[in-house]
Motif scaffolding. Sequence first.
Motif, PDB file in Angstrom:
ATOM      1  N   UNK A  14       0.823  -1.208   0.000  1.00 11.13           N
ATOM      2  CA  UNK A  14       0.000   0.000   0.000  1.00 11.13           C
ATOM      3  C   UNK A  14       0.869   1.275   0.000  1.00 11.13           C
ATOM      4  N   UNK A  15       1.974   1.211   0.732  1.00 12.62           N
ATOM      5  CA  UNK A  15       2.854   2.379   0.815  1.00 12.62           C
ATOM      6  C   UNK A  15       3.558   2.701  -0.505  1.00 12.62           C
ATOM      7  N   UNK A  21       2.064   5.490  -8.678  1.00 10.89           N
ATOM      8  CA  UNK A  21       1.099   6.252  -9.483  1.00 10.89           C
ATOM      9  C   UNK A  21       1.746   7.493 -10.099  1.00 10.89           C
ATOM     10  N   UNK A  22       2.410   8.302  -9.279  1.00  8.70           N
ATOM     11  CA  UNK A  22       2.890   9.581  -9.850  1.00  8.70           C
ATOM     12  C   UNK A  22       4.080   9.383 -10.782  1.00  8.70           C
ATOM     13  N   UNK A  23       4.908   8.340 -10.523  1.00 14.39           N
ATOM     14  CA  UNK A  23       6.111   8.180 -11.361  1.00 14.39           C
ATOM     15  C   UNK A  23       5.875   7.228 -12.525  1.00 14.39           C
ATOM     16  N   UNK A  27      -1.569   7.707 -15.460  1.00 13.98           N
ATOM     17  CA  UNK A  27      -2.899   7.574 -16.068  1.00 13.98           C
ATOM     18  C   UNK A  27      -3.792   6.649 -15.248  1.00 13.98           C
ATOM     19  N   UNK A  28      -3.240   6.038 -14.180  1.00 16.59           N
ATOM     20  CA  UNK A  28      -4.064   5.181 -13.331  1.00 16.59           C
ATOM     21  C   UNK A  28      -4.177   5.811 -11.943  1.00 16.59           C
ATOM     22  N   UNK A  29      -5.183   5.389 -11.204  1.00 15.13           N
ATOM     23  CA  UNK A  29      -5.296   5.892  -9.830  1.00 15.13           C
ATOM     24  C   UNK A  29      -4.444   5.008  -8.921  1.00 15.13           C
ATOM     25  N   UNK A  30      -4.085   5.547  -7.762  1.00 13.16           N
ATOM     26  CA  UNK A  30      -3.265   4.769  -6.821  1.00 13.16           C
ATOM     27  C   UNK A  30      -3.966   3.460  -6.467  1.00 13.16           C
ATOM     28  N   UNK A  31      -5.283   3.493  -6.355  1.00 13.33           N
ATOM     29  CA  UNK A  31      -6.034   2.279  -6.006  1.00 13.33           C
ATOM     30  C   UNK A  31      -5.952   1.208  -7.086  1.00 13.33           C
ATOM     31  N   UNK A  32      -5.721   1.637  -8.316  1.00 12.05           N
ATOM     32  CA  UNK A  32      -5.624   0.663  -9.413  1.00 12.05           C
ATOM     33  C   UNK A  32      -4.251  -0.011  -9.441  1.00 12.05           C
ATOM     34  N   UNK A  37       0.179 -10.427  -6.755  1.00 11.23           N
ATOM     35  CA  UNK A  37       1.205 -10.933  -5.829  1.00 11.23           C
ATOM     36  C   UNK A  37       1.692  -9.899  -4.833  1.00 11.23           C
ATOM     37  N   UNK A  38       1.194  -8.678  -4.918  1.00 13.78           N
ATOM     38  CA  UNK A  38       1.653  -7.615  -4.015  1.00 13.78           C
ATOM     39  C   UNK A  38       1.642  -8.024  -2.547  1.00 13.78           C
TER      40      UNK A  38
END
Length: 149
Positions: A14-15, A21-23, A27-32, A37-38
């Motif tokens: 999650x962190x 997302x920003x780097x 074009x995707x949201x952080x939730x996406x 396997x995360x």
Amino acid sequence: MNNKEFYIKKISADDTRHLRQIILRPHQTANELVYPGDDDSDSVHFGLYFENKLCGIASVYRQSPAGENSTASWRLRGMATTEETRGMGFGKELMKECLNFVRSKNGEKFWCTARTTAEGFYELFGLKRHGDVFTPEGLGEHVIMSIKL
Ligand SMILES: CC(C)(COP(=O)(O)OP(=O)(O)OC[C@H]1O[C@@H](n2cnc3c(N)ncnc32)[C@H](O)[C@@H]1OP(=O)(O)O)[C@@H](O)C(=O)NCCC(=O)NCCS
């Protein structure tokens, strides 16, 4: 490193998502930005902190490249440093951490799906290109790179 105070620690999947997302995928949201396997027990996420701010991320998964089936293959994903800190050696420190981790698990292969713009970076650690360039939608040209450990 030129005396820059930083540290690397394990962080949660999650962190990683804000920097992913920003780097990597604006074009995707952080939730996406949940990669398969995360949250597996073998997966690890490293965060590099500089001036107490998360400035770099890298994740490693026990996973084989397509067509292979080995429990000793480890995949790097979500490797990124913030624009402001690039060139300060933080990417290199994260790579070293990931490679040390994989070696500590007796990993035999370390691989990634690399953006062709980062190919030269991975080459510094001995990874070599395999196969053709491909272009996942919206993500630019990529190539599989790997090294036998
Ligand atoms: C690729 C990336 C992680 C490198 O991180 P960084 O913090 O800039 O790397 P460092 O400062 O540790 O640089 C280490 C070395 O790699 C080289 N390097 C960095 N980025 C490079 C690139 N894209 N291509 C070739 N060499 C590169 C540096 O010149 C430096 O070389 P040196 O040790 O001979 O001086 C960073 O540029 C980034 O986040 N890019 C955008 C996201 C991205 O493309 N991630 C990879 C997804 S596959």
